[in-house]
Design a protein around this motif. Structure first.
Motif, mmCIF file in Angstrom:
data_model
loop_
_atom_site.group_PDB
_atom_site.id
_atom_site.type_symbol
_atom_site.label_atom_id
_atom_site.label_comp_id
_atom_site.label_asym_id
_atom_site.label_seq_id
_atom_site.Cartn_x
_atom_site.Cartn_y
_atom_site.Cartn_z
ATOM 1 N N PHE A 110 20.234 11.477 -35.209
ATOM 2 C CA PHE A 110 18.904 10.586 -35.364
ATOM 3 C C PHE A 110 17.972 10.026 -36.953
ATOM 4 N N ILE A 111 18.127 12.002 -37.007
ATOM 5 C CA ILE A 111 17.126 12.400 -38.202
ATOM 6 C C ILE A 111 17.868 12.252 -39.334
ATOM 7 N N LEU A 112 19.165 12.021 -39.534
ATOM 8 C CA LEU A 112 19.967 12.041 -40.554
ATOM 9 C C LEU A 112 19.997 10.094 -41.071
ATOM 10 N N PHE A 113 19.542 9.169 -39.425
ATOM 11 C CA PHE A 113 19.335 8.309 -39.634
ATOM 12 C C PHE A 113 17.991 7.289 -40.300
ATOM 13 N N GLY A 114 17.259 8.534 -39.726
ATOM 14 C CA GLY A 114 15.787 7.888 -40.639
ATOM 15 C C GLY A 114 15.925 8.263 -42.092
ATOM 16 N N LEU A 115 16.582 10.040 -42.302
ATOM 17 C CA LEU A 115 16.041 9.887 -43.717
ATOM 18 C C LEU A 115 17.107 9.695 -44.325
ATOM 19 N N VAL A 116 18.086 7.739 -44.123
ATOM 20 C CA VAL A 116 18.497 7.243 -44.985
ATOM 21 C C VAL A 116 18.017 5.570 -44.962
ATOM 22 N N LEU A 117 17.064 5.755 -43.815
ATOM 23 C CA LEU A 117 16.276 4.904 -43.971
ATOM 24 C C LEU A 117 15.726 4.937 -45.036
#
Length: 124
Positions: free
Chosen positions: A31-38
């Motif tokens: 979830f953290i990586l998803f937020g970073l990419v977004l």
């Protein structure tokens, strides 16, 4: 789409590995990586857009930068927990926070891409 790769890989592992549980599907680092990419995508998309309005563009870049700082800090905490450097850690609360802030980041990204698409289609 790139931000979903960790989720897709984790889903395949879950489907084909008999020892995995549903808890395995919801990993806070994904979830953290998803937020970073977004948020990195937000800044990239806003870079050369002239018709969005300078004030709105600066606000959205600022919000995305703020999210990048938050996600980076929490990614560091998650990695420190994984290697055992943090003993007192509420993993359930951390996971809830990671999911919540990722959803907020997703809504922010949606608003940016929605506005870009509306302007590209001649709508304001």
């Amino acid at each position: 789409m790139v931000g979903l790769i960790p989720f897709i890989v984790r889903l395949f592992v879950f489907l084909f590995y008999k020892g995995s549980t549903v808890y395995f599907l919801f990993n806070e680092i994904d979830f953290i990586l998803f937020g970073l990419v977004l948020n990195l995508s937000n800044i990239n998309e806003l870079e050369d857009k002239k018709k969005l309005g300078e004030k709105w563009e600066k606000e959205k870049k600022g919000v995305s930068l703020y999210f990048i700082i938050i996600f980076s800090t929490f990614l560091m905490l998650a990695y420190l927990y994984e290697i055992g450097a943090i003993e007192q850690f509420n993993k359930i609360l951390f996971k809830i926070f990671a999911i919540t802030i990722s959803l907020v980041a997703f809504l922010n990204s949606y608003s940016i891409f929605n506005r870009i698409n509306n302007i590209a289609n001649g709508q304001n």
